[in-house]
Scaffold this motif. Structure first.
Motif, PDB file in Angstrom:
ATOM      1  N   TYR A 107      37.788  30.685  91.500  1.00  0.00           N
ATOM      2  CA  TYR A 107      39.073  30.934  90.812  1.00  0.00           C
ATOM      3  C   TYR A 107      38.895  31.006  89.301  1.00  0.00           C
ATOM      4  N   LYS A 108      37.666  30.689  88.834  1.00  0.00           N
ATOM      5  CA  LYS A 108      37.367  30.832  87.411  1.00  0.00           C
ATOM      6  C   LYS A 108      36.656  32.156  87.115  1.00  0.00           C
ATOM      7  N   HIS A 109      36.577  33.038  88.107  1.00  0.00           N
ATOM      8  CA  HIS A 109      35.976  34.342  87.838  1.00  0.00           C
ATOM      9  C   HIS A 109      36.739  35.012  86.705  1.00  0.00           C
ATOM     10  N   TRP A 110      35.999  35.718  85.864  1.00  0.00           N
ATOM     11  CA  TRP A 110      36.613  36.274  84.652  1.00  0.00           C
ATOM     12  C   TRP A 110      37.757  37.238  84.941  1.00  0.00           C
ATOM     13  N   MET A 111      37.758  37.849  86.139  1.00  0.00           N
ATOM     14  CA  MET A 111      38.845  38.789  86.474  1.00  0.00           C
ATOM     15  C   MET A 111      40.154  38.096  86.835  1.00  0.00           C
ATOM     16  N   MET A 112      40.079  36.796  87.167  1.00  0.00           N
ATOM     17  CA  MET A 112      41.246  36.150  87.767  1.00  0.00           C
ATOM     18  C   MET A 112      42.471  36.129  86.851  1.00  0.00           C
ATOM     19  N   ASN A 113      42.275  36.123  85.556  1.00  0.00           N
ATOM     20  CA  ASN A 113      43.411  36.131  84.630  1.00  0.00           C
ATOM     21  C   ASN A 113      43.909  37.538  84.312  1.00  0.00           C
ATOM     22  N   ASP A 114      43.210  38.540  84.865  1.00  0.00           N
ATOM     23  CA  ASP A 114      43.596  39.919  84.546  1.00  0.00           C
ATOM     24  C   ASP A 114      43.039  40.836  85.644  1.00  0.00           C
ATOM     25  N   LEU A 115      43.609  40.732  86.829  1.00  0.00           N
ATOM     26  CA  LEU A 115      43.081  41.466  87.979  1.00  0.00           C
ATOM     27  C   LEU A 115      43.196  42.982  87.791  1.00  0.00           C
ATOM     28  N   PRO A 116      42.223  43.750  88.271  1.00  0.00           N
ATOM     29  CA  PRO A 116      42.322  45.211  88.191  1.00  0.00           C
ATOM     30  C   PRO A 116      43.520  45.748  88.957  1.00  0.00           C
ATOM     31  N   THR A 117      43.752  45.165  90.134  1.00  0.00           N
ATOM     32  CA  THR A 117      44.903  45.535  90.960  1.00  0.00           C
ATOM     33  C   THR A 117      45.408  44.271  91.642  1.00  0.00           C
ATOM     34  N   TYR A 118      46.670  44.267  91.984  1.00  0.00           N
ATOM     35  CA  TYR A 118      47.236  43.108  92.684  1.00  0.00           C
ATOM     36  C   TYR A 118      46.477  42.854  93.978  1.00  0.00           C
ATOM     37  N   ASP A 119      46.117  43.951  94.678  1.00  0.00           N
ATOM     38  CA  ASP A 119      45.455  43.781  95.973  1.00  0.00           C
ATOM     39  C   ASP A 119      43.932  43.744  95.851  1.00  0.00           C
ATOM     40  N   TRP A 120      43.417  43.405  94.664  1.00  0.00           N
ATOM     41  CA  TRP A 120      41.983  43.108  94.549  1.00  0.00           C
ATOM     42  C   TRP A 120      41.654  41.890  95.408  1.00  0.00           C
ATOM     43  N   LEU A 121      42.635  40.989  95.512  1.00  0.00           N
ATOM     44  CA  LEU A 121      42.532  39.802  96.375  1.00  0.00           C
ATOM     45  C   LEU A 121      43.490  39.952  97.540  1.00  0.00           C
ATOM     46  N   ASN A 122      43.251  39.193  98.595  1.00  0.00           N
ATOM     47  CA  ASN A 122      44.221  39.069  99.671  1.00  0.00           C
ATOM     48  C   ASN A 122      45.264  38.049  99.220  1.00  0.00           C
ATOM     49  N   GLN A 123      46.512  38.502  99.074  1.00  0.00           N
ATOM     50  CA  GLN A 123      47.572  37.649  98.549  1.00  0.00           C
ATOM     51  C   GLN A 123      48.711  37.555  99.554  1.00  0.00           C
ATOM     52  N   PHE A 124      49.398  36.390  99.541  1.00  0.00           N
ATOM     53  CA  PHE A 124      50.395  36.128 100.593  1.00  0.00           C
ATOM     54  C   PHE A 124      51.846  35.918 100.110  1.00  0.00           C
ATOM     55  N   MET A 142      38.647  29.322  95.951  1.00  0.00           N
ATOM     56  CA  MET A 142      37.834  30.494  96.263  1.00  0.00           C
ATOM     57  C   MET A 142      38.726  31.660  96.677  1.00  0.00           C
ATOM     58  N   PRO A 143      39.253  32.417  95.722  1.00  0.00           N
ATOM     59  CA  PRO A 143      40.129  33.555  96.039  1.00  0.00           C
ATOM     60  C   PRO A 143      39.435  34.541  96.962  1.00  0.00           C
ATOM     61  N   ASP A 144      40.164  35.012  97.961  1.00  0.00           N
ATOM     62  CA  ASP A 144      39.598  35.859  99.006  1.00  0.00           C
ATOM     63  C   ASP A 144      39.627  37.328  98.582  1.00  0.00           C
ATOM     64  N   LEU A 145      38.461  37.937  98.536  1.00  0.00           N
ATOM     65  CA  LEU A 145      38.349  39.337  98.131  1.00  0.00           C
ATOM     66  C   LEU A 145      38.836  40.264  99.233  1.00  0.00           C
ATOM     67  N   ASN A 146      39.496  41.327  98.821  1.00  0.00           N
ATOM     68  CA  ASN A 146      40.052  42.293  99.772  1.00  0.00           C
ATOM     69  C   ASN A 146      39.089  43.466  99.921  1.00  0.00           C
ATOM     70  N   GLN A 147      38.162  43.361 100.875  1.00  0.00           N
ATOM     71  CA  GLN A 147      37.195  44.444 101.088  1.00  0.00           C
ATOM     72  C   GLN A 147      37.843  45.695 101.675  1.00  0.00           C
ATOM     73  N   GLY A 172      49.647  35.123  96.491  1.00  0.00           N
ATOM     74  CA  GLY A 172      48.843  33.983  96.078  1.00  0.00           C
ATOM     75  C   GLY A 172      48.058  33.392  97.232  1.00  0.00           C
ATOM     76  N   PHE A 173      47.895  32.092  97.213  1.00  0.00           N
ATOM     77  CA  PHE A 173      46.990  31.380  98.114  1.00  0.00           C
ATOM     78  C   PHE A 173      47.582  31.140  99.494  1.00  0.00           C
ATOM     79  N   LYS A 174      46.768  31.398 100.500  1.00  0.00           N
ATOM     80  CA  LYS A 174      47.008  30.897 101.845  1.00  0.00           C
ATOM     81  C   LYS A 174      45.635  30.619 102.447  1.00  0.00           C
ATOM     82  N   GLN A 175      45.458  29.430 102.979  1.00  0.00           N
ATOM     83  CA  GLN A 175      44.142  29.049 103.496  1.00  0.00           C
ATOM     84  C   GLN A 175      43.883  29.707 104.839  1.00  0.00           C
ATOM     85  N   THR A 176      42.644  30.136 105.046  1.00  0.00           N
ATOM     86  CA  THR A 176      42.265  30.688 106.340  1.00  0.00           C
ATOM     87  C   THR A 176      42.463  29.646 107.437  1.00  0.00           C
TER      88      THR A 176
END
Length: 610
Positions: free
Chosen positions: A236-253, A288-293, A255-259
């Motif tokens: 969650y400290k990855h440099w992109m986290m404060n300025d994501l390229p796209t909202y769906d760069w991560l799997n978001q719910f 650990m933000p989940d990447l959206n492959q 924000g956070f939802k645990q697997t």
């Protein structure tokens, strides 16, 4: 003069727009010749982009975030060179040089790890502190503190390099350090699976150049460098986290939802859609933000990052963390892209499951997965079934009943028909996430011998966890820090230096000498690397199997009974054939195969048949 100064100030101001360029450079003569370069900086997307030297821009992609610009160029048939991107916004413009480098000779067909190897797993922060000057870094939050089980202790790349001769002496031919890229979490960053920059080695481990040097030092010794790669998540400290390229760069719910951790949902024909989604898209943990492959930009970013590290650091393989938690189609595409670029490259994925069919599902060309028209493209999987048996205390089970003792081993190997390639399965009794083998067996040397002999002589690729070869234990019940203890002798002031024979205790030498003898013997044994297997139903808690090819045969006897056992050799005539004698690799004792064979309680024989 004023005009010149004004122009210079504009240029400097505009140039400051570029904070990141990823990948930072590329190579010519690559299969992956369409390179998507990510430029990051304040309002970078407002610029028009051109490039010099006849390089073709095949595509420019903007996102909802104007601070990112993805520029795809064609590098096919372009010689190695530097060229220049020009960014123009009205009358303002600035430039960025980009390099296309020459590949190493025969890079595409590099040899990877295989069943002839023994892989040595290192917890990077806990192995050896070769350079105390890099223990802390002003730009990184967590500081070294050896008093904390879950703190940073200072192990680093230099520590690994300084002890490569020790690892080689042990019989290892490949080294798998836990991730070395930057992890800037405030706590537990030694773990390094929550990375904050995937193009940069963590400064507390060393530099990118140190990592390249480690590869070179391994190769000088005929050894291989296996990178621990994470496709599923970042920190969650990855440099992109404060300025994501796209909202769906991560799997978001959002924000956070645990697997839900139920990986079975990925192939269960009866699984609900929501359970399947929550497993695959849910975050492993909150940090650990989940990447959206499933996002093509994310997937291509991960593909290029992986290829970049292989080419840059001259890697020999990947171990992929939490492989089965990623998007199924995305991770299959990622894996195929890597192996298309490097046809001989081996990748072993972590699919922590406890049935053979579920593990086999994730291996390339799986017959099980084919039922669902799925192919992961993953060459190698981890044998968690074998780990569960060896690390679950099988050698504490003294009765050889229908489903106890070594019968568990026999039953496990009866499922080998499920795997497309059993020789590519990674074998292990423990790793950095499980209980220590020597903790399970209370440092019982005989039981350690039994476990190591199994992983050294059955099909597949053996992996040894650092420190076990000197009797290191650790109780997962006390926390992960206890199973990731510092290797004795890795720090200045350590009173016990287990890296040297004279520095080891008598007990440590007993463990080490046995392990080194076994795995150094294994190095040249093609009959073990890719021979066939025949095994026999255990009797009296004694398991017998043969590894053989057209030229030689090895008979392995595992006596899990507390008492000495004697059996008639003609029971195994099917494999003994015309062999007259056998010499035990471990004790050098000879056995006349015309007579009964005796074996002491809780012991093993590895007989080279003559």
């Amino acid at each position: 003069m004023k005009k010149l100064l004004f122009a210079l100030l504009i240029s400097i101001s505009a140039f400051a727009q570029i904070d990141k360029v990823e990948p930072p450079f590329w190579w010519n003569d690559m299969t992956h010749s369409d390179v998507q370069i990510m430029f990051y900086g304040k309002n970078i997307a407002q610029n028009e982009v051109t490039v010099s030297n006849g390089i073709i821009i095949k595509g420019i992609q903007k996102t909802e975030n104007p601070n990112y610009l993805f520029v795809t160029i064609e590098t096919k048939n372009i010689p190695a060179q530097d060229f220049v991107f020009t960014f123009k916004n009205g009358k303002k413009s600035f430039t960025q040089t980009y390099s296309l480098k020459s590949r190493r000779e025969n890079s595409r067909f590099r040899k990877s790890f295989d069943s002839s190897d023994m892989m040595y797993l290192i917890m990077s922060d806990r192995f050896a502190n070769g350079n105390p000057n890099n223990d802390n870094n002003d730009a990184l939050t967590e500081k070294a503190d050896r008093t904390k089980d879950n703190g940073r202790h200072g192990g680093d790349i230099e520590g690994i390099i300084k002890n490569l001769d020790y690892i080689k002496e042990l019989g290892a031919t490949a080294v798998w350090p836990t991730p070395l890229c930057e992890d800037n979490d405030e706590r537990g960053s030694y773990h390094t699976y929550g990375q904050s920059d995937v193009y940069k080695i963590d400064a507390r481990f060393g530099t990118n150049e140190d990592y390249v040097r480690m590869s070179a030092e391994l190769h000088k010794r005929g050894m291989k460098n296996i990178m621990d790669y994470v496709t599923n998540h970042w920190g969650y400290k990855h440099w992109m986290m404060n300025d994501l390229p796209t909202y769906d760069w991560l799997n978001q719910f959002p924000g956070f939802k645990q697997t839900n951790y139920k990986m079975t949902t990925q192939f269960d024909p009866n699984a609900s859609a929501i359970d399947t989604k929550n497993c695959m898209d849910g975050w492993f943990v909150k940090s650990m933000p989940d990447l959206n492959q499933n996002n093509p930009l994310v997937l291509n970013y991960l593909i290029q990052n992986a290829i970049w590290w292989i080419e840059y650091a001259d890697l020999d393989g990947f171990r992929v963390d939490t492989y089965s938690y990623a998007d199924k189609q995305g991770i299959a595409t990622w894996t195929k892209a890597i192996t298309d670029e490097y046809p001989n490259f081996n990748i072993v994925g972590e699919a922590w499951l406890y049935t053979h069919a579920q593990i086999a599902y994730w291996q390339k060309d799986s017959k099980v997965a084919a039922i669902q028209s799925y192919n992961s493209n993953l060459p190698s999987v981890m044998d968690f079934m074998l780990q569960g048996i060896l690390g679950g205390g099988v050698f504490n089970e003294n009765k050889g009943n229908w489903n106890e003792g070594v019968t568990k081993l026999y039953d496990s190997f009866t499922n080998d028909f499920l795997y497309p390639d059993v020789n590519k399965i990674l074998l292990f009794a423990e790793n950095h996430d499980t209980n220590r083998l020597n903790e399970v067996y209370k440092n019982d040397f005989k039981k350690y011998q039994m476990a190591m002999t199994i992983i050294a002589t059955v099909r597949g690729i053996p992996q040894v966890y650092y420190g076990s070869e000197i009797g290191m234990a650790g109780d997962k019940g006390k926390g992960d820090g206890d199973i990731r203890r510092d290797f004795p002798g890795g720090w200045n002031g350590d009173t016990n230096n287990a890296f040297t024979k004279t520095g080891r205790t008598e007990e440590q030498n007993k463990f080490f000498d046995f392990t080194a003898k076994l795995f150094n013997w294994r190095k040249s044994k093609t009959v073990i690397h890719n021979g066939k297997t025949t095994h026999y139903i255990p009797e009296n808690n004694v398991y017998v199997y043969f590894r053989y090819n057209e030229k030689e045969s090895i008979m392995v006897v595992v006596n899990n009974n507390e008492e000495k056992q004697t059996f008639k050799s003609n029971t195994f005539q099917e494999n003994l054939k015309n062999y007259k004698s056998g010499k035990d690799v471990l004790s050098d004792a000879s056995f006349d195969l015309k007579n009964d064979i005796s074996i002491e309680g809780k012991s093993v024989l590895v007989l080279e048949l003559k």
